[in-house]
Design an enzyme around this catalytic site. Structure first.
Site, PDB file in Angstrom:
ATOM      1  N   SER A  15      25.525  45.239 -33.060  1.00  0.00           N
ATOM      2  CA  SER A  15      26.569  46.278 -33.004  1.00  0.00           C
ATOM      3  C   SER A  15      27.980  45.699 -32.957  1.00  0.00           C
ATOM      4  O   SER A  15      28.251  44.725 -32.252  1.00  0.00           O
ATOM      5  CB  SER A  15      26.364  47.161 -31.774  1.00  0.00           C
ATOM      6  OG  SER A  15      27.452  48.066 -31.668  1.00  0.00           O
ATOM      7  N   THR A  62      23.401  54.994 -30.443  1.00  0.00           N
ATOM      8  CA  THR A  62      23.121  54.759 -31.854  1.00  0.00           C
ATOM      9  C   THR A  62      21.617  54.815 -32.111  1.00  0.00           C
ATOM     10  O   THR A  62      20.839  55.199 -31.231  1.00  0.00           O
ATOM     11  CB  THR A  62      23.814  53.460 -32.329  1.00  0.00           C
ATOM     12  OG1 THR A  62      23.685  53.360 -33.738  1.00  0.00           O
ATOM     13  CG2 THR A  62      23.218  52.219 -31.673  1.00  0.00           C
ATOM     14  N   LYS A  66      20.011  59.188 -30.989  1.00  0.00           N
ATOM     15  CA  LYS A  66      21.031  60.244 -30.953  1.00  0.00           C
ATOM     16  C   LYS A  66      20.442  61.628 -30.648  1.00  0.00           C
ATOM     17  O   LYS A  66      21.087  62.445 -29.993  1.00  0.00           O
ATOM     18  CB  LYS A  66      21.804  60.289 -32.271  1.00  0.00           C
ATOM     19  CG  LYS A  66      22.720  59.074 -32.460  1.00  0.00           C
ATOM     20  CD  LYS A  66      23.541  59.195 -33.728  1.00  0.00           C
ATOM     21  CE  LYS A  66      24.309  57.916 -33.983  1.00  0.00           C
ATOM     22  NZ  LYS A  66      25.170  57.998 -35.178  1.00  0.00           N
ATOM     23  N   ASN A  87      26.465  61.115 -30.060  1.00  0.00           N
ATOM     24  CA  ASN A  87      26.756  59.668 -30.134  1.00  0.00           C
ATOM     25  C   ASN A  87      27.693  59.216 -29.015  1.00  0.00           C
ATOM     26  O   ASN A  87      27.992  58.028 -28.922  1.00  0.00           O
ATOM     27  CB  ASN A  87      27.335  59.291 -31.501  1.00  0.00           C
ATOM     28  CG  ASN A  87      28.811  59.612 -31.622  1.00  0.00           C
ATOM     29  OD1 ASN A  87      29.316  60.514 -30.951  1.00  0.00           O
ATOM     30  ND2 ASN A  87      29.512  58.889 -32.457  1.00  0.00           N
ATOM     31  N   ASP A 102      30.974  61.379 -34.911  1.00  0.00           N
ATOM     32  CA  ASP A 102      30.709  60.806 -36.240  1.00  0.00           C
ATOM     33  C   ASP A 102      31.448  61.559 -37.351  1.00  0.00           C
ATOM     34  O   ASP A 102      32.050  60.951 -38.233  1.00  0.00           O
ATOM     35  CB  ASP A 102      29.201  60.816 -36.535  1.00  0.00           C
ATOM     36  CG  ASP A 102      28.455  59.736 -35.768  1.00  0.00           C
ATOM     37  OD1 ASP A 102      29.061  58.687 -35.479  1.00  0.00           O
ATOM     38  OD2 ASP A 102      27.274  59.944 -35.459  1.00  0.00           O
ATOM     39  N   GLY A 127      21.895  63.743 -49.005  1.00  0.00           N
ATOM     40  CA  GLY A 127      21.075  63.480 -47.828  1.00  0.00           C
ATOM     41  C   GLY A 127      20.974  64.715 -46.955  1.00  0.00           C
ATOM     42  O   GLY A 127      21.849  65.594 -46.990  1.00  0.00           O
ATOM     43  N   ALA A 128      19.904  64.796 -46.187  1.00  0.00           N
ATOM     44  CA  ALA A 128      19.715  65.941 -45.288  1.00  0.00           C
ATOM     45  C   ALA A 128      19.083  65.493 -43.978  1.00  0.00           C
ATOM     46  O   ALA A 128      18.428  66.269 -43.294  1.00  0.00           O
ATOM     47  CB  ALA A 128      18.861  67.012 -45.970  1.00  0.00           C
ATOM     48  N   ALA A 131      22.219  61.780 -40.324  1.00  0.00           N
ATOM     49  CA  ALA A 131      23.567  61.342 -40.702  1.00  0.00           C
ATOM     50  C   ALA A 131      24.308  62.444 -41.455  1.00  0.00           C
ATOM     51  O   ALA A 131      25.504  62.667 -41.243  1.00  0.00           O
ATOM     52  CB  ALA A 131      23.490  60.081 -41.547  1.00  0.00           C
ATOM     53  N   THR A 153      14.098  65.542 -50.735  1.00  0.00           N
ATOM     54  CA  THR A 153      13.219  66.626 -50.289  1.00  0.00           C
ATOM     55  C   THR A 153      14.080  67.886 -50.215  1.00  0.00           C
ATOM     56  O   THR A 153      14.816  68.090 -49.243  1.00  0.00           O
ATOM     57  CB  THR A 153      12.612  66.289 -48.909  1.00  0.00           C
ATOM     58  OG1 THR A 153      12.070  64.972 -48.976  1.00  0.00           O
ATOM     59  CG2 THR A 153      11.534  67.283 -48.518  1.00  0.00           C
ATOM     60  N   TYR A 213      27.768  50.412 -44.230  1.00  0.00           N
ATOM     61  CA  TYR A 213      28.901  49.508 -44.431  1.00  0.00           C
ATOM     62  C   TYR A 213      28.435  48.068 -44.574  1.00  0.00           C
ATOM     63  O   TYR A 213      27.313  47.726 -44.223  1.00  0.00           O
ATOM     64  CB  TYR A 213      29.929  49.648 -43.298  1.00  0.00           C
ATOM     65  CG  TYR A 213      29.416  49.298 -41.930  1.00  0.00           C
ATOM     66  CD1 TYR A 213      28.937  50.288 -41.077  1.00  0.00           C
ATOM     67  CD2 TYR A 213      29.393  47.984 -41.468  1.00  0.00           C
ATOM     68  CE1 TYR A 213      28.466  49.979 -39.819  1.00  0.00           C
ATOM     69  CE2 TYR A 213      28.922  47.659 -40.212  1.00  0.00           C
ATOM     70  CZ  TYR A 213      28.454  48.666 -39.391  1.00  0.00           C
ATOM     71  OH  TYR A 213      27.977  48.343 -38.148  1.00  0.00           O
TER      72      TYR A 213
END
Ligand code: ATR
Length: 265
Positions: A15, A62, A66, A87, A102, A127-128, A131, A153, A213
């Site tokens: 981290s 993290t 979460k 978070n 976030d 995305g689902a 995040a 999906t 990242y």
């Protein structure tokens, strides 16, 4: 007395949060210590309670905790409730307060650091999972012209679109149109998997944002070949930390020098 904070996760040694918060504290002259805290996979709550008992003032949370932090918190901010995940935990008066910074971090990085408006723009969120869910409310609060959700999906994207008024869902096969901002919130980048993105989704001047990242992912390669401007999630990491620092200390650190230090490392 020096206030104690930490980031809790599993794994956690990698981290960068301790470095970020230590730089924030030095810059703002705050008397605090920030460390990493490894929680066993089956003992998240006990680890948090142990940290509180030892006098801890707050935790960042993290992967993969979460959602557990969300369930552990006594109180939740509206943005944490919308994210379904926490978070940032604060410990005061024997209570556990849960927040989620976030989405605010993503929005700050895009609008402030990257100088790109979200308001009135066509936005595609890929995305689902956790995040993606974590950033939908803050994105909608920017009042984009459109927020489209696409996921491998499709049912999961449809369920998310039903939970948040103001966005629409599709799958990769039916994805069409051009977007000014395309955000990859999938974990595909971690495995180098390519997303089945149709040609033409990156509008002229589009910003392609990869939440992962420190890695040239397949998504970033796809976006760059299509002529999009590209950004990775390092700025989001620093901005979500700054927002957590503000939640705890009531002071907003200057993120620019910290981001510069991390980029040059
Ligand atoms: P996170 O908390 O990082 O969001 P998650 O909740 O497991 O993790 O969600 C992972 C997301 O990445 C999901 O949207 C997943 O798609 P599915 O819902 O179809 O599983 C997406 N994802 C992961 N690998 C992918 C790949 N190779 N191609 C497309 N989507 C992928």
């Amino acid at each position: 007395m020096t206030d104690r904070y930490a980031v809790v996760g599993n794994p956690i040694a990698h981290s960068r949060s301790p470095q970020i918060h230590t730089l924030f504290a030095a810059q703002t002259d705050q008397d605090l210590r920030y460390e990493t805290l490894l929680a066993p996979l089956d003992a998240f709550a006990a680890t948090v309670r142990g940290f509180i008992a030892a006098g801890g003032a707050g935790l960042n949370v993290t992967v993969p905790f979460k959602e557990q932090a969300f369930r552990l918190a006594d109180t939740l901010t509206p943005r944490a409730r919308a994210a379904g995940a926490v978070n940032t935990l604060s410990f005061t008066d024997g209570r556990i307060a849960g927040d989620n910074t976030d989405g605010a971090g993503l929005v700050a990085d895009i609008t402030h650091n990257l100088g790109t408006a979200i308001a009135a723009r066509r936005v595609l969120l890929i995305g689902a999972g956790g995040a993606a869910r974590g950033v939908i409310l803050p994105l909608l609060e920017q009042q984009p012209a459109q927020l489209a959700l696409v996921n491998r999906t499709a049912d999961k994207a449809v369920a998310l679109a039903q939970a948040f008024a103001g966005c629409n869902a599709c799958d990769f096969a039916t994805l069409a149109g051009a977007f000014d901002l395309v955000i990859n919130a999938t974990s595909a980048g971690l495995s180098d998997a390519e997303l089945p993105l149709p040609p033409g989704i990156f509008a002229t001047g589009c910003l392609a944002y990869e939440m992962v990242y420190g890695k040239q992912t397949a998504f970033l390669n796809q976006a760059r070949s299509a002529g999009a401007r590209c950004a990775d999630g390092l700025g989001m990491l620093v901005e979500q930390a700054a927002e957590a620092f503000f939640v705890w200390r009531g002071i907003r650190p200057d993120t620019a020098p910290v981001l510069k230090t991390l980029r040059s490392a």
